[in-house]
Design a protein around this motif. Sequence first.
Motif, PDB file in Angstrom:
ATOM      1  N   ALA A 125       0.831  -1.204   0.000  1.00  0.00           N
ATOM      2  CA  ALA A 125       0.000   0.000   0.000  1.00  0.00           C
ATOM      3  C   ALA A 125       0.866   1.253   0.000  1.00  0.00           C
ATOM      4  O   ALA A 125       0.596   2.220  -0.732  1.00  0.00           O
ATOM      5  CB  ALA A 125      -0.939  -0.015   1.201  1.00  0.00           C
ATOM      6  N   ASN A 126       1.930   1.262   0.810  1.00  0.00           N
ATOM      7  CA  ASN A 126       2.843   2.409   0.831  1.00  0.00           C
ATOM      8  C   ASN A 126       3.544   2.577  -0.514  1.00  0.00           C
ATOM      9  O   ASN A 126       3.767   3.707  -0.975  1.00  0.00           O
ATOM     10  CB  ASN A 126       3.869   2.251   1.944  1.00  0.00           C
ATOM     11  N   TYR A 127       3.886   1.462  -1.139  1.00  0.00           N
ATOM     12  CA  TYR A 127       4.541   1.523  -2.444  1.00  0.00           C
ATOM     13  C   TYR A 127       3.615   2.154  -3.485  1.00  0.00           C
ATOM     14  O   TYR A 127       4.041   3.000  -4.283  1.00  0.00           O
ATOM     15  CB  TYR A 127       4.950   0.114  -2.878  1.00  0.00           C
ATOM     16  N   ARG A 128       2.348   1.757  -3.469  1.00  0.00           N
ATOM     17  CA  ARG A 128       1.404   2.341  -4.423  1.00  0.00           C
ATOM     18  C   ARG A 128       1.231   3.833  -4.189  1.00  0.00           C
ATOM     19  O   ARG A 128       1.170   4.620  -5.147  1.00  0.00           O
ATOM     20  CB  ARG A 128       0.054   1.633  -4.317  1.00  0.00           C
ATOM     21  N   LYS A 129       1.141   4.239  -2.931  1.00  0.00           N
ATOM     22  CA  LYS A 129       1.019   5.668  -2.647  1.00  0.00           C
ATOM     23  C   LYS A 129       2.250   6.429  -3.117  1.00  0.00           C
ATOM     24  O   LYS A 129       2.140   7.530  -3.685  1.00  0.00           O
ATOM     25  CB  LYS A 129       0.829   5.877  -1.136  1.00  0.00           C
ATOM     26  N   ARG A 130       3.422   5.845  -2.900  1.00  0.00           N
ATOM     27  CA  ARG A 130       4.654   6.490  -3.324  1.00  0.00           C
ATOM     28  C   ARG A 130       4.720   6.623  -4.841  1.00  0.00           C
ATOM     29  O   ARG A 130       5.121   7.668  -5.379  1.00  0.00           O
ATOM     30  CB  ARG A 130       5.839   5.675  -2.795  1.00  0.00           C
ATOM     31  N   VAL A 131       4.303   5.543  -5.536  1.00  0.00           N
ATOM     32  CA  VAL A 131       4.321   5.573  -7.004  1.00  0.00           C
ATOM     33  C   VAL A 131       3.344   6.613  -7.533  1.00  0.00           C
ATOM     34  O   VAL A 131       3.664   7.379  -8.466  1.00  0.00           O
ATOM     35  CB  VAL A 131       4.010   4.171  -7.559  1.00  0.00           C
ATOM     36  N   ASP A 132       2.153   6.669  -6.960  1.00  0.00           N
ATOM     37  CA  ASP A 132       1.169   7.652  -7.411  1.00  0.00           C
ATOM     38  C   ASP A 132       1.659   9.075  -7.159  1.00  0.00           C
ATOM     39  O   ASP A 132       1.484   9.973  -8.014  1.00  0.00           O
ATOM     40  CB  ASP A 132      -0.169   7.428  -6.702  1.00  0.00           C
ATOM     41  N   ARG A 133       2.272   9.280  -5.991  1.00  0.00           N
ATOM     42  CA  ARG A 133       2.779  10.623  -5.693  1.00  0.00           C
ATOM     43  C   ARG A 133       3.919  11.009  -6.636  1.00  0.00           C
ATOM     44  O   ARG A 133       3.963  12.137  -7.153  1.00  0.00           O
ATOM     45  CB  ARG A 133       3.256  10.677  -4.234  1.00  0.00           C
ATOM     46  N   ASP A 134       4.816  10.074  -6.886  1.00  0.00           N
ATOM     47  CA  ASP A 134       5.930  10.358  -7.801  1.00  0.00           C
ATOM     48  C   ASP A 134       5.429  10.605  -9.218  1.00  0.00           C
ATOM     49  O   ASP A 134       5.941  11.486  -9.933  1.00  0.00           O
ATOM     50  CB  ASP A 134       6.917   9.195  -7.793  1.00  0.00           C
ATOM     51  N   ARG A 135       4.414   9.818  -9.630  1.00  0.00           N
ATOM     52  CA  ARG A 135       3.865  10.027 -10.969  1.00  0.00           C
ATOM     53  C   ARG A 135       3.247  11.421 -11.091  1.00  0.00           C
ATOM     54  O   ARG A 135       3.395  12.109 -12.108  1.00  0.00           O
ATOM     55  CB  ARG A 135       2.825   8.954 -11.272  1.00  0.00           C
ATOM     56  N   GLY A 136       2.538  11.835 -10.045  1.00  0.00           N
ATOM     57  CA  GLY A 136       1.956  13.178 -10.072  1.00  0.00           C
ATOM     58  C   GLY A 136       3.013  14.261 -10.095  1.00  0.00           C
ATOM     59  O   GLY A 136       2.866  15.282 -10.797  1.00  0.00           O
ATOM     60  N   LEU A 137       4.097  14.056  -9.336  1.00  0.00           N
ATOM     61  CA  LEU A 137       5.164  15.057  -9.323  1.00  0.00           C
ATOM     62  C   LEU A 137       5.850  15.164 -10.680  1.00  0.00           C
ATOM     63  O   LEU A 137       6.158  16.269 -11.157  1.00  0.00           O
ATOM     64  CB  LEU A 137       6.199  14.707  -8.252  1.00  0.00           C
ATOM     65  N   VAL A 138       6.071  13.999 -11.313  1.00  0.00           N
ATOM     66  CA  VAL A 138       6.704  14.017 -12.633  1.00  0.00           C
ATOM     67  C   VAL A 138       5.818  14.734 -13.636  1.00  0.00           C
ATOM     68  O   VAL A 138       6.292  15.561 -14.450  1.00  0.00           O
ATOM     69  CB  VAL A 138       7.012  12.579 -13.087  1.00  0.00           C
ATOM     70  N   THR A 139       4.513  14.453 -13.579  1.00  0.00           N
ATOM     71  CA  THR A 139       3.591  15.122 -14.506  1.00  0.00           C
ATOM     72  C   THR A 139       3.568  16.629 -14.259  1.00  0.00           C
ATOM     73  O   THR A 139       3.567  17.446 -15.208  1.00  0.00           O
ATOM     74  CB  THR A 139       2.182  14.537 -14.356  1.00  0.00           C
TER      75      THR A 139
END
Length: 250
Positions: free
Chosen positions: A132-146
Amino acid sequence: MTEKPRAADPGSAGSAPGGSAPAGQSSDEPRVVIRNNRKISEAEGSDTAAADAGSDVPAEGLVQDAEVVVDEIEVEATPAAGPEPAGPPVVDAPAEPVSGAGAPALGAELEALRAELDERTRDLQRVSAEYANYRKRVDRDRGLVTEQATGAVLAALLPILDDLDRAREHGDLVGPFGTVAEQLTTALGKFGLSPFGEQGDPFDPTRHEAVAHQTSAEVTEPTCVQVMRRGYQIGERLLRPALVAVADPE
């Protein structure tokens, strides 16, 4: 005169009274009865007396070899035995409770299984939390990259927006050129770009860059009295600060 008395039934010699089958013979097998006749001389009585006297020489007229004539074979079929009566139903004996030396061993094995189950449950919970933490981290990183990619593109268009602002101040945004400027501003706003920095706004050092200072009795706090260049932000992210002149109270 020759007499043929009936000899004793050899099959009934070892049988029990009442016609029962001899020992070793099944009751459902047919019984064979052999009747034989032998020839006896007229001097049977004297032969019997000589035999009783123990004479070694046979008496006159004694029949040495009795002739056995099988004149009739009777097969007596015993009735087939009917189905055996059903006995009482077989009931399985209840399992005896485990007692003695086996009970402690079984209890220890159950405790070991419970401990292993608890350990596996904790492992599963830990892995689920990590995922769950990994998914949150990936979503946050994806948003930051965008957001960074969008900000880089919009930052390259900010000088064009500054020229449009200066043309608006001089009244040059008229006709088709003004329509294109409005459409461009609206399109960039869809990507989250919003301008800030107006005359009379309180001075915020995190969003404003002061290029001039003066004092004034008309203000009670540091105030932006002139905006040289508007600032822009994407959502809550500061893309560029605003260049302003600040008036401090006297």
